[in-house]
Design a protein around this motif. Structure first.
Motif, short mmCIF file in Angstrom:
data_model
loop_
_atom_site.label_atom_id
_atom_site.label_comp_id
_atom_site.label_asym_id
_atom_site.label_seq_id
_atom_site.Cartn_x
_atom_site.Cartn_y
_atom_site.Cartn_z
N LEU A 277 -6.18 3.62 -3.87
CA LEU A 277 -4.90 2.97 -3.62
C LEU A 277 -4.44 3.22 -2.18
O LEU A 277 -4.81 4.24 -1.58
CB LEU A 277 -3.83 3.50 -4.60
CG LEU A 277 -4.08 3.24 -6.09
CD1 LEU A 277 -2.98 3.90 -6.92
CD2 LEU A 277 -4.16 1.76 -6.39
N ALA A 278 -3.63 2.31 -1.67
CA ALA A 278 -3.15 2.42 -0.30
C ALA A 278 -2.30 3.67 -0.10
O ALA A 278 -2.23 4.22 1.00
CB ALA A 278 -2.36 1.17 0.09
N GLY A 279 -1.64 4.13 -1.17
CA GLY A 279 -0.78 5.30 -1.08
C GLY A 279 -1.50 6.63 -1.16
O GLY A 279 -0.86 7.69 -1.06
N TYR A 280 -2.82 6.60 -1.33
CA TYR A 280 -3.58 7.85 -1.42
C TYR A 280 -3.73 8.49 -0.04
O TYR A 280 -3.91 7.80 0.97
CB TYR A 280 -4.97 7.59 -1.99
CG TYR A 280 -5.02 7.36 -3.49
CD1 TYR A 280 -3.88 7.41 -4.27
CD2 TYR A 280 -6.24 7.06 -4.12
CE1 TYR A 280 -3.94 7.19 -5.64
CE2 TYR A 280 -6.31 6.85 -5.48
CZ TYR A 280 -5.16 6.91 -6.24
OH TYR A 280 -5.22 6.69 -7.59
N THR A 281 -3.72 9.80 -0.02
CA THR A 281 -3.95 10.54 1.22
C THR A 281 -5.31 10.19 1.82
O THR A 281 -5.45 10.07 3.04
CB THR A 281 -3.85 12.06 0.96
OG1 THR A 281 -2.50 12.37 0.60
CG2 THR A 281 -4.24 12.86 2.19
N ALA B 283 -8.79 8.15 6.16
CA ALA B 283 -9.88 7.26 6.57
C ALA B 283 -9.40 6.26 7.62
O ALA B 283 -10.12 5.97 8.59
CB ALA B 283 -10.42 6.52 5.35
N LEU B 284 -8.19 5.72 7.46
CA LEU B 284 -7.65 4.79 8.44
C LEU B 284 -7.46 5.48 9.79
O LEU B 284 -7.76 4.89 10.84
CB LEU B 284 -6.32 4.22 7.93
CG LEU B 284 -5.59 3.27 8.89
CD1 LEU B 284 -6.48 2.11 9.31
CD2 LEU B 284 -4.30 2.76 8.23
N ARG C 297 -3.19 -3.54 10.26
CA ARG C 297 -1.76 -3.33 10.40
C ARG C 297 -1.21 -2.34 9.39
O ARG C 297 -0.16 -1.74 9.58
CB ARG C 297 -1.02 -4.67 10.24
CG ARG C 297 -1.29 -5.67 11.35
CD ARG C 297 -0.46 -6.92 11.14
NE ARG C 297 -0.66 -7.88 12.22
CZ ARG C 297 -0.06 -9.07 12.27
NH1 ARG C 297 0.79 -9.42 11.29
NH2 ARG C 297 -0.29 -9.88 13.28
N SER C 298 -1.90 -2.16 8.28
CA SER C 298 -1.38 -1.30 7.22
C SER C 298 -2.52 -0.70 6.42
O SER C 298 -3.67 -1.14 6.52
CB SER C 298 -0.47 -2.10 6.29
OG SER C 298 -1.24 -3.02 5.52
N ARG C 299 -2.18 0.30 5.62
CA ARG C 299 -3.17 0.90 4.72
C ARG C 299 -3.61 -0.10 3.66
O ARG C 299 -4.76 -0.06 3.20
CB ARG C 299 -2.58 2.15 4.05
CG ARG C 299 -2.28 3.29 5.01
CD ARG C 299 -1.92 4.58 4.26
NE ARG C 299 -0.78 4.41 3.38
CZ ARG C 299 0.49 4.55 3.75
NH1 ARG C 299 0.78 4.88 5.00
NH2 ARG C 299 1.47 4.40 2.87
N HIS C 300 -2.71 -1.02 3.28
CA HIS C 300 -3.05 -2.02 2.26
C HIS C 300 -4.17 -2.95 2.77
O HIS C 300 -5.17 -3.18 2.07
CB HIS C 300 -1.81 -2.84 1.89
CG HIS C 300 -0.77 -2.06 1.16
ND1 HIS C 300 -0.79 -1.87 -0.20
CD2 HIS C 300 0.33 -1.40 1.62
CE1 HIS C 300 0.25 -1.13 -0.56
NE2 HIS C 300 0.94 -0.84 0.51
N THR C 301 -3.99 -3.51 3.96
CA THR C 301 -5.01 -4.42 4.49
C THR C 301 -6.31 -3.68 4.79
O THR C 301 -7.40 -4.22 4.64
CB THR C 301 -4.50 -5.13 5.75
OG1 THR C 301 -4.10 -4.14 6.72
CG2 THR C 301 -3.31 -6.02 5.43
N PHE C 302 -6.19 -2.42 5.20
CA PHE C 302 -7.36 -1.59 5.45
C PHE C 302 -8.19 -1.44 4.18
O PHE C 302 -9.40 -1.69 4.17
CB PHE C 302 -6.91 -0.23 5.97
CG PHE C 302 -7.99 0.82 6.03
CD1 PHE C 302 -8.91 0.83 7.06
CD2 PHE C 302 -8.08 1.81 5.06
CE1 PHE C 302 -9.90 1.80 7.13
CE2 PHE C 302 -9.06 2.77 5.11
CZ PHE C 302 -9.98 2.77 6.15
N LEU C 303 -7.53 -1.06 3.10
CA LEU C 303 -8.26 -0.81 1.86
C LEU C 303 -8.81 -2.11 1.27
O LEU C 303 -9.92 -2.13 0.72
CB LEU C 303 -7.32 -0.12 0.84
CG LEU C 303 -8.01 0.56 -0.34
CD1 LEU C 303 -9.05 1.58 0.13
CD2 LEU C 303 -6.97 1.25 -1.22
N GLU C 304 -8.06 -3.19 1.38
CA GLU C 304 -8.56 -4.49 0.91
C GLU C 304 -9.85 -4.86 1.63
O GLU C 304 -10.80 -5.37 1.01
CB GLU C 304 -7.50 -5.57 1.15
CG GLU C 304 -6.32 -5.50 0.19
CD GLU C 304 -5.23 -6.49 0.56
OE1 GLU C 304 -5.38 -7.19 1.59
OE2 GLU C 304 -4.22 -6.57 -0.17
N ALA C 305 -9.90 -4.60 2.93
CA ALA C 305 -11.09 -4.93 3.70
C ALA C 305 -12.27 -4.06 3.29
O ALA C 305 -13.42 -4.54 3.21
CB ALA C 305 -10.80 -4.75 5.20
#
Length: 332
Positions: free
Chosen positions: A14-18, A23-24, A62-70
């Motif tokens: 999840l994007a909210g994980y440490t 990783a980002l 731009r965000s952890r969400h887009t990072f993880l989706e990629a």
């Protein structure tokens, strides 16, 4: 450097994980970053450890969400220890206890082999094996931990319950995230045996003294190489306050995170536990502290670092990745 993050299952991150934030940050600093699930690890015919990994795409996010989706959208590719500098074991074995028991020890076992091949493995897999359940707490001074018994015998629990004036905490020896944690008092007289039996179906039970200070929540304090994680003089810690009627302070059990600061009790606990954590190669750990007692040491995938960064208005991820860069440079 090339760093591979080993998690339980990549698609369940999840994007909210440490882990995501770490990783980002590594990616933003120009490092090659891979993700691999425990089930993606492989021992190759040439004797090397490998993994069917997902590589973080070479672009900005731009965000952890887009990072993880990629990351999740990437096709797996076989990589091996010849190309790695760091493996970071961020999987939680307790999460695989019921449905994927084969996955519990896989990370540390592959990690031990990778370490022999000259790879920096975090946290040290030998230390993780030692700290793989809550019995690890008993290696630390009695003065900083609650009175505890570890048993599968109901009579032992009953005797401890009486000694503790009919109020104790019961939980499994192996577990995380506040699962199967119970406050037992006189209201539970009829269910006490059933609760112990339910916990012991999967192994040993821990009975601990109840600390009245727990009503005010607990502190999650991050240690890096046995010392409080600091940036600009600010400490990586959060106060976790449980919901009304709830004894667990885990964020995903509904607890609220608040800003926290170091105090004398926390400083004393760090002085008592830090040297052994450092000796065991526990690079990043999360201490759960109630009042002046250490309740748990989280060594696999301690969370809450994003909250700590937000409250303190500093980026603790930057400090962690910087420390890894130095370790890699020293390792070469």
């Amino acid at each position: 450097m090339t760093i591979t993050f080993v998690v339980n299952q990549v698609r369940k991150e999840l994007a909210g994980y440490t882990t995501t934030a770490l990783a980002l940050e590594a990616h933003r600093r120009g490092h090659t970053v891979y993700y691999a699930g425990v089930g993606d690890l492989v021992y190759l015919s040439d004797g090397r450890v490998g993994a069917h990994s997902r590589k973080v795409p070479d672009r900005e996010f731009r965000s952890r969400h887009t990072f993880l989706e990629a990351v999740v959208a990437e096709e797996k590719q076989l990589t091996n220890s010849k190309d790695w500098d760091v493996i970071w074991l961020r999987n939680d074995p307790a999460a695989d206890l019921e449905k994927r028991p084969w996955a519990q020890d896989a990370g540390v076992l592959f990690g031990q082999l990778a370490q022999q091949q000259g790879i920096l493995v975090l946290n040290n897999p030998d230390g993780l094996i030692k700290a793989s359940n809550k019995m690890y707490l008993q290696y630390f001074p009695e003065s900083v931990r609650p009175q505890t018994i570890i048993t599968r015998n109901m009579a032992d629990v009953e005797a401890f319950y009486r000694d503790q004036h009919h109020r104790i905490i019961l939980k499994p020896l192996k577990g995380s995230g506040g699962k199967n944690v119970f406050l037992i008092d006189k209201k539970d007289d009829k269910n006490r045996k059933q609760i112990v039996e339910a916990i012991c179906r999967d192994g040993f039970a821990i009975a601990q003294e109840y600390l009245p200070a727990a009503k005010k929540g607990d502190i999650r304090l991050f240690l890096m190489d046995g010392e409080p994680l600091l940036k600009e003089g600010k400490v990586a810690a959060i106060k976790r306050v449980q919901q009304v009627g709830e004894i667990r302070s885990n964020i995903h059990q509904g607890a609220k995170a608040k800003k926290a600061a170091m105090n004398t009790e926390m400083t004393r606990i760090v002085a008592s536990v830090g040297p052994l954590l450092r000796q065991d190669g526990i690079f990043l750990a999360g201490l759960d502290i109630v009042g002046d007692k250490l309740m748990e040491i989280n060594v696999f995938s301690p969370g809450g670092l994003i909250h700590a960064s937000e409250f303190q208005r500093v980026d603790f991820m930057d400090e962690v990745i910087s420390a890894i860069e130095k370790k890699v440079a020293d390792n070469r």
